[in-house]
Design an enzyme around this catalytic site. Structure first.
Site, PDB file in Angstrom:
ATOM      1  N   ASP A 247     -15.115   0.465  -0.849  1.00  0.00           N
ATOM      2  CA  ASP A 247     -15.457   0.266   0.550  1.00  0.00           C
ATOM      3  C   ASP A 247     -15.075   1.545   1.299  1.00  0.00           C
ATOM      4  O   ASP A 247     -14.330   2.391   0.795  1.00  0.00           O
ATOM      5  CB  ASP A 247     -14.757  -0.961   1.136  1.00  0.00           C
ATOM      6  CG  ASP A 247     -15.571  -1.606   2.250  1.00  0.00           C
ATOM      7  OD1 ASP A 247     -16.399  -0.913   2.858  1.00  0.00           O
ATOM      8  OD2 ASP A 247     -15.368  -2.806   2.515  1.00  0.00           O
ATOM      9  N   GLU A 459     -17.915 -11.489  17.283  1.00  0.00           N
ATOM     10  CA  GLU A 459     -17.507 -11.711  15.892  1.00  0.00           C
ATOM     11  C   GLU A 459     -18.182 -10.661  15.031  1.00  0.00           C
ATOM     12  O   GLU A 459     -19.373 -10.399  15.150  1.00  0.00           O
ATOM     13  CB  GLU A 459     -17.862 -13.120  15.422  1.00  0.00           C
ATOM     14  CG  GLU A 459     -19.327 -13.484  15.541  1.00  0.00           C
ATOM     15  CD  GLU A 459     -19.645 -14.865  14.986  1.00  0.00           C
ATOM     16  OE1 GLU A 459     -18.775 -15.486  14.360  1.00  0.00           O
ATOM     17  OE2 GLU A 459     -20.786 -15.315  15.180  1.00  0.00           O
TER      18      GLU A 459
END
Length: 708
Positions: A247, A459
């Site tokens: 990542d 979110e």
């Protein structure tokens, strides 16, 4: 036949990659292990940027078809749709890539290696990135994820259409604000039953080309340098042959956040020695020193770089690839009429009807002169898109969809109602500065459509621009700001009220359930989402969506967000009634299930049944098969099969769902999946066989006993 089945071609690619890497210096090899890999002109290697995104459409590189967010597509429970969408995305990806290559554009987001799908389990409704996933169930996630990968990668014997990626391996599902230092502790049983199955499905069945590690540690090991995850499970147990990508900037977390290494050299050595092949970021540049200092063997570097070039050969962007069927897809394949039709059809499939008292929907315009549309998401483009989005050529909000549908048949009055999460719309105004407008519109309207919820500014991933809660996670499940206060005013007006929720996660919708006439969950429905929702509201389309996650009443009885035990999480382990259960969703018609028979042929359990549309409207049934082991301490009845069945009014069809013996397997404490002899119950119906679904639908789903 998938590309991975052509072993002769794969061996040819490996031989080419090995020969090419043998000609490189150490510095050149290491340069190819960064996501922005430079050209090596002397070897004829072009520059390539590995970082691209396609969660629900080609992202961040200009115009592309923007499909509903992943959680919305999951609600369709439709594997064929997932492959069709994946194939459409890959077509646009190739079209854009071919055009960009023509003009020498090798920038970020311009390659064919796409870091999607996200098959993490949405274990807690507070997690901000949950809308990137396919929900809380590992079986559903695996089935949908596999077919999405099939669509992306294609079925050519020699070439990948694009390279897909299973992320984030493994376990990660919040909290976002501490992900760079957090240690997710999960039992071997929870790993086997919940956190790993979808990844295994994508690796072993879909032959996904890439796996991305997670930011967190899992059981003490940083995921991008985990011997257990990358070595023992991924490479050895599952036989993964593709490449592993970190990542983004996650390797520096080893020494800065997780504190398992002392410096950059130790961090890159830990990652590469345990199987991480490419770094999203630039810290792998330290591998040159790590090799010279004896911390990493050069043959380990060779192996990683060879894997990367095998992927480039598979894509047909290196070497002699004159027979690549994807190389000539024209730019005009992007954003076509056919793509937009698929997008609209997909969005319609995703909408979930949660409540429909007295057949409030579909809305009949006869006698309706004025429609009030109220709410901060009614005209909010951001609530169409979700995150990891691209740019659509046209957006249709819910307000616009209603206006376009109604035309001159009725007057549409609109109010924002309130800000999405602040206490006022205008900075200098008093709090609740739109409430008089809300009351005025309610007075003048025959029916009110309240469009509430969230968007990707509330979110999402840690660090997303404009994220109101900073980390991306939700503090709770309530509608933010003044939304529920405004909704109460609307419901107290005495008018028919239709509530439309746009969100990427579960919300506490108790007030809407108790007071509105109808409730729709529209998710982040894509660029044409407003048109799709209008088609649902006015009956041009019949809702068929099912919840891919549990809607809890509140967070009061949920475990701590940082607790990765599955106890009392998701429908499979929940010990109390939710507001809306996993698998739940209503239709404008009714479906009956009958003549269920179960046959055990020794290898599989075959479930045959009839589905009948007993209503007066065409509709699509979503038969669901659940299995429950009859023993103490076992999970609740769990989804193990599903289908999609289109039925005209009064029509009946036979359906067969085949369950292999793995469907009956549960994990022991050591993480071994075991299909044990004993009593099981099989449930067949439109929803999950729980008490709350029975209360909401009035239908009981009896279990059928079977002994293995």
């Amino acid at each position: 036949m998938g590309v991975q089945t052509n072993k002769q071609k794969i061996e040819e690619y490996r031989a080419k990659a090995k020969e090419l890497v043998s000609k490189m210096t150490l510095e050149e090899k290491v340069s190819q292990m960064l996501h922005k890999a430079p050209a090596i002109p002397r070897l004829g290697i072009p520059a390539y940027n590995w970082w691209n995104e396609s969660l629900h459409g080609v992202a961040r590189s200009g115009v592309a078809t923007m499909f509903p967010q992943a959680i919305g597509m999951a609600a369709a429970f439709d594997t064929d749709m997932m492959e069709e969408v994946g194939d459409a995305i890959a077509t646009e990806a190739r079209a854009k890539f071919n055009m960009q290559q023509k003009y020498g554009d090798a920038d970020i987001y311009k390659g064919l290696t796409f870091w999607a799908p996200n098959v993490n389990i949405f274990r807690d409704p507070r997690w901000g990135r949950g809308h990137e996933t396919y929900g809380e169930d590992p079986y559903l996630t695996g089935e949908l994820g596999k077919r999405f990968v099939d669509g992306l990668q294609g079925h050519d014997d020699n070439y990948l259409k694009v390279a897909a990626c299973a992320k984030h391996f493994a376990v990660h599902s919040g909290p976002e604000d501490i992900r760079h230092s957090f240690n997710a502790i999960a039992s071997k049983q929870d790993m086997a039953e919940t956190y790993l199955p979808a990844f295994e499905k994508l690796v072993c069945d879909a032959k996904v080309e890439t796996v991305m590690g997670a930011y967190n540690r899992t059981n003490g090991e940083p995921c991008n340098g985990s011997k257990t995850l990358l070595g023992d499970i991924l490479r050895t147990k599952w036989g993964f042959e593709g490449h592993v990508v970190s990542d983004c900037w996650a390797i520096k977390d080893f020494h800065e956040g997780h504190l398992v290494t002392k410096n950059e050299e130790e961090s890159v050595a830990l990652a590469v020695n345990n199987g991480c092949d490419i770094n999203c970021g630039n810290i792998f540049a330290h591998l040159v020193d790590a090799v010279k200092d004896g911390m990493v063997e050069e043959k380990t570097i060779d192996q990683a770089v060879e894997r990367l070039f095998v992927t480039r050969y598979k894509l047909g962007i290196m070497g002699d690839a004159d027979d690549n069927p994807y190389a000539n897809i024209p730019y005009t394949a992007v954003d076509t009429k056919e793509m937009q039709e698929l997008n609209l059809k997909t969005a319609e499939k995703c909408v979930v009807l949660l409540k429909n008292d007295n057949n409030a929907l579909p809305l009949n315009l006869d006698g309706v002169k004025t429609i009030g549309v109220i709410g901060p998401n009614a005209n909010n483009r951001r609530a169409l898109k979700g995150n990891y989005e691209g740019t659509a050529s046209r957006y249709v909000t819910v307000l616009e969809g209603i206006q376009d549908y109604v035309g001159d048949k009725a007057r549409v009055l609109y109010s924002e109602g309130c800000a999405l999460f602040r206490d006022r719309v205008e900075f200098l105004a008093e709090p609740n500065d739109r409430i008089s407008e809300v009351k005025g519109i309610c007075d003048e309207s025959d029916v009110v459509i309240a469009v509430m919820g969230l968007d990707s500014g509330l979110e999402g991933e840690e660090g997303d621009q404009g994220n109101a809660y900073a980390s991306g996670d939700k503090p709770g499940l309530e509608l933010p700001g003044l939304q529920e206060e405004v909704l109460k005013v609307i419901c107290e007006s005495g008018k028919k009220v239709i509530v439309v929720i746009l969100s990427g996660s579960a919300l506490a919708l108790g007030y809407a359930q108790n007071n509105a006439d109808a409730v729709l969950e529209g998710w982040y429905p894509g660029s044409l989402g407003g048109k799709a929702i209008a088609n649902i509201i006015f009956g041009e389309a019949n809702p068929q969506g099912k919840l891919p996650l549990t809607f809890y009443k509140s967070t009061d009885n949920l475990p701590e967000f940082t607790d990765y035990s599955m106890k009392n999480r998701t429908y499979r382990y929940l010990s109390e009634e939710p507001l809306y259960p996993f698998g739940y969703g209503l239709s404008y018609t009714n479906f009956d299930y009958s003549d269920t028979t179960i046959t055990n042929d020794g290898d599989n359990v075959i479930v045959n049944f009839k589905v009948t549309n007993t209503g007066d409207k065409c509709g699509v049934a979503t038969p669901q098969v659940y299995i429950k082991k009859v023993a103490n301490g076992t999970p609740n009845a769990s989804l193990k099969g599903f289908a999609k069945v289109s039925l005209g009014a009064g029509e009946c069809k036979d359906v067969k769902i085949v369950l292999d013996k793995k469907a009956f397997a549960l994990s022991d404490e050591d993480g071994n999946m075991v299909t044990s002899a004993g009593e099981y119950k099989i449930y067949v119906g439109d929803n999950q066989p729980d008490s709350r679904t029975k209360a909401l639908t009035g239908k009981d789903i009896p279990g059928i006993d079977i002994t293995l």
